[in-house]
Motif scaffolding. Structure first.
Motif, short mmCIF file in Angstrom:
data_model
loop_
_atom_site.label_atom_id
_atom_site.label_comp_id
_atom_site.label_asym_id
_atom_site.label_seq_id
_atom_site.Cartn_x
_atom_site.Cartn_y
_atom_site.Cartn_z
N GLY A 12 0.79 -1.23 0.00
CA GLY A 12 0.00 0.00 0.00
C GLY A 12 0.81 1.28 0.00
N GLU A 13 2.12 1.19 0.10
CA GLU A 13 2.96 2.40 0.10
C GLU A 13 2.99 3.00 -1.30
N ARG A 14 2.74 4.30 -1.40
CA ARG A 14 2.73 4.98 -2.68
C ARG A 14 3.67 6.18 -2.73
N HIS A 15 4.24 6.55 -1.60
CA HIS A 15 5.16 7.71 -1.56
C HIS A 15 6.48 7.23 -0.97
N LEU A 16 7.47 7.11 -1.86
CA LEU A 16 8.74 6.50 -1.49
C LEU A 16 9.89 7.48 -1.64
N LEU A 17 10.79 7.44 -0.68
CA LEU A 17 12.04 8.20 -0.73
C LEU A 17 13.18 7.18 -0.70
N LEU A 18 13.91 7.07 -1.81
CA LEU A 18 15.04 6.14 -1.87
C LEU A 18 16.31 6.89 -1.51
N ASP A 19 16.93 6.48 -0.40
CA ASP A 19 18.19 7.06 0.04
C ASP A 19 19.32 6.24 -0.60
N MET A 20 20.00 6.84 -1.57
CA MET A 20 21.03 6.15 -2.32
C MET A 20 22.44 6.59 -1.92
N ASP A 21 22.57 7.13 -0.72
CA ASP A 21 23.85 7.66 -0.26
C ASP A 21 24.97 6.60 -0.27
N ARG A 22 24.63 5.35 -0.03
CA ARG A 22 25.63 4.28 0.03
C ARG A 22 25.88 3.61 -1.32
N VAL A 23 25.08 3.98 -2.32
CA VAL A 23 25.22 3.37 -3.65
C VAL A 23 26.30 4.11 -4.43
N GLU A 24 27.33 3.37 -4.83
CA GLU A 24 28.46 3.95 -5.57
C GLU A 24 28.41 3.60 -7.06
N HIS A 25 27.60 2.59 -7.41
CA HIS A 25 27.51 2.14 -8.80
C HIS A 25 26.09 1.66 -9.08
N ILE A 26 25.59 2.00 -10.26
CA ILE A 26 24.29 1.49 -10.70
C ILE A 26 24.42 1.12 -12.18
N ASP A 27 23.86 -0.03 -12.55
CA ASP A 27 23.87 -0.43 -13.95
C ASP A 27 22.43 -0.41 -14.47
N SER A 28 22.24 -0.88 -15.70
CA SER A 28 20.91 -0.83 -16.31
C SER A 28 19.88 -1.65 -15.55
N ALA A 29 20.31 -2.74 -14.93
CA ALA A 29 19.37 -3.56 -14.16
C ALA A 29 18.86 -2.79 -12.94
N GLY A 30 19.76 -2.16 -12.22
CA GLY A 30 19.37 -1.36 -11.06
C GLY A 30 18.53 -0.17 -11.45
N LEU A 31 18.93 0.49 -12.54
CA LEU A 31 18.19 1.63 -13.04
C LEU A 31 16.78 1.21 -13.46
#
Length: 106
Positions: A39-58
């Motif tokens: 039921g959650e519809r308002h999300l805040l993603l904290d990506m402070d610890r993410v150093e790399h993202i690829d197409s799958a993560g994106l």
């Protein structure tokens, strides 16, 4: 992989892995789908610890926009360095709000 905290009217989700890539994308997708289906519809993603993202993560992050629907929101915080560059190059930064800090979204 995730640390979840309620912030006013949105759910803060800290991604606790340095690489949001094909190696963790399925688990991340499953966990995020469970959150949205609860039921959650308002999300805040904290990506402070993410150093790399690829197409799958994106792809998982982009898929959240569809999952929450027009009545929902997906905001990002802590996006920096190469991860921010990927969001800008793919123009994903135009589709969702990118805040400087968690407190900026609250």
């Amino acid at each position: 992989m995730l640390t979840i905290e309620r912030l006013k009217d949105m759910l803060s989700i800290r991604i606790d892995v340095p690489r949001l890539d094909a190696g963790v994308a399925d688990e991340f997708r499953t966990q995020m789908t469970q959150i949205v289906e609860s039921g959650e519809r308002h999300l805040l993603l904290d990506m402070d610890r993410v150093e790399h993202i690829d197409s799958a993560g994106l792809g998982v992050v982009a898929g959240l926009l569809k999952q929450v629907g027009r009545a929902g929101t997906v905001e990002l915080t802590g996006v920096k360095g190469p991860v921010l560059k990927v969001f800008k190059l793919t123009r994903m930064s135009r589709l969702m709000t990118i805040n400087d800090a968690v407190n900026g979204a609250a």
